[in-house]
Design a protein around this motif. Structure first.
Motif, PDB file in Angstrom:
ATOM      1  N   ARG A   1       0.145  11.976  -9.645  1.00  0.00           N
ATOM      2  CA  ARG A   1      -0.708  13.161  -9.548  1.00  0.00           C
ATOM      3  C   ARG A   1       0.100  14.426  -9.804  1.00  0.00           C
ATOM      4  NH1 ARG A   1      -3.522  10.844  -4.839  1.00  0.00           N
ATOM      5  NH2 ARG A   1      -2.107  12.062  -3.538  1.00  0.00           N
TER       6      ARG A   1
ATOM      7  N   LEU B   1      -7.292   8.223 -12.389  1.00  0.00           N
ATOM      8  CA  LEU B   1      -6.569   8.970 -11.364  1.00  0.00           C
ATOM      9  C   LEU B   1      -6.906  10.453 -11.420  1.00  0.00           C
ATOM     10  CD1 LEU B   1      -4.411   9.193  -9.166  1.00  0.00           C
ATOM     11  CD2 LEU B   1      -2.670   9.176 -10.959  1.00  0.00           C
TER      12      LEU B   1
ATOM     13  N   ASP C   1      -1.895  -4.261  -8.280  1.00  0.00           N
ATOM     14  CA  ASP C   1      -1.701  -2.888  -7.819  1.00  0.00           C
ATOM     15  C   ASP C   1      -0.268  -2.424  -8.055  1.00  0.00           C
ATOM     16  OD1 ASP C   1      -4.300  -3.065  -7.018  1.00  0.00           O
ATOM     17  OD2 ASP C   1      -3.880  -3.040  -4.859  1.00  0.00           O
TER      18      ASP C   1
ATOM     19  N   ARG D   1     -10.542  10.663  -9.934  1.00  0.00           N
ATOM     20  CA  ARG D   1     -10.840  10.210  -8.573  1.00  0.00           C
ATOM     21  C   ARG D   1      -9.684  10.365  -7.588  1.00  0.00           C
ATOM     22  NH1 ARG D   1     -14.828   4.977  -9.288  1.00  0.00           N
ATOM     23  NH2 ARG D   1     -15.901   5.719 -11.164  1.00  0.00           N
TER      24      ARG D   1
ATOM     25  N   VAL E   1       1.167   6.824  -6.736  1.00  0.00           N
ATOM     26  CA  VAL E   1      -0.016   7.621  -7.056  1.00  0.00           C
ATOM     27  C   VAL E   1       0.262   9.105  -6.811  1.00  0.00           C
ATOM     28  CG1 VAL E   1      -2.372   8.153  -6.284  1.00  0.00           C
ATOM     29  CG2 VAL E   1      -1.702   5.781  -6.740  1.00  0.00           C
TER      30      VAL E   1
ATOM     31  N   ASP F   1      -7.027   8.571  -7.316  1.00  0.00           N
ATOM     32  CA  ASP F   1      -6.397   7.302  -6.953  1.00  0.00           C
ATOM     33  C   ASP F   1      -6.559   6.353  -8.141  1.00  0.00           C
ATOM     34  OD1 ASP F   1      -5.077   5.370  -5.496  1.00  0.00           O
ATOM     35  OD2 ASP F   1      -6.612   5.180  -3.934  1.00  0.00           O
TER      36      ASP F   1
ATOM     37  N   ASP G   1       0.799   4.026  -2.876  1.00  0.00           N
ATOM     38  CA  ASP G   1       0.419   5.391  -2.485  1.00  0.00           C
ATOM     39  C   ASP G   1       1.456   6.403  -2.973  1.00  0.00           C
ATOM     40  OD1 ASP G   1      -1.871   4.512  -1.248  1.00  0.00           O
ATOM     41  OD2 ASP G   1      -1.071   4.670   0.801  1.00  0.00           O
TER      42      ASP G   1
ATOM     43  N   THR H   1       0.823  -1.206   0.000  1.00  0.00           N
ATOM     44  CA  THR H   1       0.000   0.000   0.000  1.00  0.00           C
ATOM     45  C   THR H   1       0.857   1.255   0.000  1.00  0.00           C
ATOM     46  OG1 THR H   1      -1.820  -1.115   1.138  1.00  0.00           O
ATOM     47  CG2 THR H   1      -1.757   1.288   1.279  1.00  0.00           C
TER      48      THR H   1
ATOM     49  N   ARG I   1      -7.785  -0.329  -6.555  1.00  0.00           N
ATOM     50  CA  ARG I   1      -6.984  -1.258  -5.762  1.00  0.00           C
ATOM     51  C   ARG I   1      -7.614  -2.638  -5.912  1.00  0.00           C
ATOM     52  NH1 ARG I   1      -3.220   1.871  -2.648  1.00  0.00           N
ATOM     53  NH2 ARG I   1      -3.470   3.996  -3.485  1.00  0.00           N
TER      54      ARG I   1
END
Length: 224
Positions: A46, A88, A102, A91, A42, A93, A39, A35, A96
């Motif tokens: 962004r 992305l 992932d 939303r 991501v 993200d 994260d 995770t 998952r």
């Protein structure tokens, strides 16, 4: 298994690197570490989208051109990395799904390359990246029934005549990665706007990430 790249596909500028990752164990990965890795990817993606939106990204535009070269309806069929990045943008993200998927999606949104993984136990014989003739069998992930195959597209097809990935857009029920998958055929695909070196780097990065979390041994199949 072996991998075959048809000249009729390669001459349009499609470029990719392919390997097998064998004898890995998805359960060995620390869920929190997975995770955290996703994260961070991501968050970096962004930031990159704030500078270059999906519509202006040169690699993604290269996939659009590739689709045009094969008369693929580009308004309906976006490359896998474009679909992820549009999700992305909207939303904040990416979906998952599970640790293995992932992680390769995380590598995809950073490199903009089209990545895929297919359970090797369900691939029959060799895989060929070739033009379709319309007789192939295609059952997309999540679809209740198989769908017709358009002749003249490119697809990854096994020796049973089953499409395991349509273009670099849709993978299939037959070879989807699950928690019990132990070996996988890995796809790292670019286009005429991605250099061989860039594709090789993306391929090696993917293998480093997946083997780092899940172990396994690598068997190279094809490098540009």
């Amino acid at each position: 298994m072996r991998f075959h790249l048809a000249p009729a596909v390669a001459e349009k500028g499609l470029i990719g690197a392919y390997s097998l990752l064998k004898d890995f164990d998805i359960s060995r990965a620390d869920p929190a570490a997975v995770t955290a890795y996703v994260d961070k990817a991501v968050a970096r993606a962004r930031g990159a989208l704030a500078k270059i939106p999906v519509s202006d990204d040169p690699v993604l535009r290269g996939f659009h051109q590739l689709h045009l070269d094969f008369s693929v309806p580009t308004r309906k069929l976006h490359s896998a990395p474009e679909t992820l990045l549009r999700y992305l943008e909207k939303r904040g993200d990416i979906p998952r799904i599970g640790p293995f998927v992932d992680l390769y999606n995380a590598v995809s949104i950073e490199t903009r390359l089209a990545l895929g993984a297919h359970d090797l136990d369900h691939v029959e014989g060799d895989v060929s990246l070739r033009l379709t003739d319309g007789t192939e069998h295609f059952h997309p992930i999540g679809a209740p029934e198989p769908e017709a195959v358009r002749p003249g597209e490119y697809a990854y097809v096994d020796d049973a005549g089953d499409v395991i990935c349509r273009l670099e857009v849709r993978q299939v029920e037959k070879t989807k990665v699950t928690a019990g998958t132990k070996s996988a055929f890995l796809i790292v695909q670019g286009n005429a706007r991605t250099s061989p070196e860039f594709v090789r780097q993306g391929h090696d990065r993917l293998l480093s990430v997946l083997s780092g979390f899940f172990g396994g041994t690598v068997e190279p199949l094809y490098r540009p």
